[in-house]
Design an enzyme around this catalytic site. Structure first.
Site, PDB file in Angstrom:
ATOM      1  CG  ASP A   1      -0.253  -0.215   2.529  1.00  0.00           C
ATOM      2  OD1 ASP A   1       0.736  -0.975   2.558  1.00  0.00           O
ATOM      3  OD2 ASP A   1      -0.698   0.354   3.549  1.00  0.00           O
TER       4      ASP A   1
ATOM      5  CD  GLU B   1       3.261  -0.894   7.644  1.00  0.00           C
ATOM      6  OE1 GLU B   1       3.477  -0.805   8.860  1.00  0.00           O
ATOM      7  OE2 GLU B   1       3.357   0.082   6.862  1.00  0.00           O
TER       8      GLU B   1
END
Length: 427
Positions: A83, A141
């Site tokens: 991400d 994350e």
């Protein structure tokens, strides 16, 4: 062993151009946490081209297995996060983010492309090792509750169950070609604090008619620091920071309430729980003593990250063989947080740092800044190093099995995978 090391380095060098291209593609098309749809599709396609059978998990996560000889004998898991962050990029590069307000400012594009490169190396060497390599491409994350927790809940550490989990993260404070490691407790837990202090607003010239929540909030912010300075053991690293305070009044207007956001971080789970109680008691009691009210919401975040000492020692030795002892650096403890910590609390894990700064000082911007970038040399070092670490860890654990008389079979592996997940006893 030297022949295998040379082959890994040669494969890493041969694939570096593709890995740089993959990273630049991902960098130009970042996606926020739990929105990594195109990223997951890209990863899936690359894995299929390697002859693997990737599976989706936690919506935008991807998992695949590389099976060597005797695949049921041992499993090592490798993790990359995918991400991006809500940051507007300021770099002027051809691969600059095309998504307004979204940028790979924490290097997850590096982690993803690097693990794809590692996968390509290991698939070409699958006849050279015994066991299975589990590839984990993880979403989210950067955002609670963290993609690691979701993937573990969905069984990413089962079928097969890895003996160890390795992860790497970019580190602009080190030049490309070097890595950093630390055994034991390395990164902090993180909890988000949301505090509302309520009073009675009014004209700033008539404070006696009001109940000033700004004054109460100021007392709380200052007093809360005594929890760190006088309630925590000096042996336990702890950080309490308030980064957002909104008192939406004016020069002559006292507001009705003040809103505060902060973070609490530590490296001890027992003290973490105690500190939460101290914070609640202080906030509510101090506000009440001044005639106001206060509400504190604590959003429980990631646990602390612990690198298993024996695994980390083996990883360090393997890294020294690959890079040279002078290129493996001892890291200090770091009070930032990472959801790789969930893997470290569930399995033996080692999380190390990959140098990304150029030798001339370029690409030195910190992560989470709009000018973060890397030296492309890191994209040759990262994949090859992780492939070598994996091969050495598989060999080491196989040697341990033989020394202890442990015989792994498919039936035993399946039985082990059926055991319920649980946090390790050191939590």
């Amino acid at each position: 062993m030297q022949d295998l090391l040379s082959r890994v380095k040669a494969l890493a060098a041969d694939g570096a151009t593709d890995i740089v291209a993959w990273r630049q593609h991902l960098h130009a098309h970042p996606e926020l946490s739990f929105e990594e749809v195109a990223t997951a599709a890209f990863v899936t396609e690359q894995l299929r081209q390697l002859g693997l059978r990737p599976q989706s998990m936690a919506n935008t996560g991807v998992v695949a297995l590389i099976e060597g000889r005797n695949p049921a004998s041992r499993t090592v898991a490798l993790r990359a996060d995918m991400d991006a962050l809500p940051i507007q990029e300021q770099n002027d590069v051809p691969y600059k983010s095309t998504a307004p307000g979204v940028m790979h400012a924490c290097g997850h594009d590096v982690h993803t492309s690097s693990l794809l490169g590692t996968a390509r190396i290991l698939t070409q060497l699958r006849n050279e090792f015994e066991g299975t390599v589990k590839l984990i491409f993880q979403p989210g994350e950067e955002r609670l509750p963290g993609g690691a927790a979701l993937m573990i809940k969905e069984g990413v550490l089962q079928n097969p169950t890895p003996a160890s989990v390795l992860g790497q993260h970019v580190f602009p404070m080190l030049p490309a070609g070097k890595v950093g490691m630390r055994a034991g407790r390395y990164m902090a837990s993180t909890d988000e604090l949301y505090l509302t202090v309520r009073g009675k607003g009014g004209h700033g010239a008539m404070p006696e008619q009001n109940l000033d929540p700004v004054l109460v909030a100021a007392h709380i912010i200052v007093a809360a620091q005594q929890i760190i300075s006088r309630r925590a053991s000096p042996k336990i690293p702890s950080v309490l920071s308030f980064g957002k305070v909104i008192a939406n009044g004016a020069t002559n207007v006292i507001p009705n309430e003040v809103y505060i956001e902060g973070t609490f971080r530590t490296l001890n789970e027992e003290w973490r729980r105690e500190a939460h109680g101290h914070l609640r008691k202080l906030v509510e009691g101090l506000a009440e003593s001044m005639g106001a009210t206060a509400e504190l919401e604590i959003r429980h975040g990631y646990p602390y990250l612990e690198n298993e000492p024996e695994l980390t020692a083996r990883t360090r030795a393997a890294a020294e063989a690959y890079l040279g002892i002078e290129n493996v650096i001892e890291l200090d403890q770091w009070m930032a947080a990472e959801d790789f910590a969930y893997y470290s609390q569930t399995a033996d894990a080692c999380f190390y740092r990959l140098g990304t700064r150029s030798e001339d000082g370029r690409n030195a911007s910190s992560v989470h800044t709009p000018t973060f970038d890397i030296d492309p040399k890191a994209l040759e070092v990262g994949p090859g190093l992780m492939a070598w670490l994996t091969l050495q860890e598989l060999a080491a654990t196989m040697a341990q099995n033989r020394a202890t008389g442990t015989v792994a079979t498919a039936e035993m592996s399946a039985a082990g995978a059926a055991e319920p997940d649980g946090m390790k006893s050191h939590v």
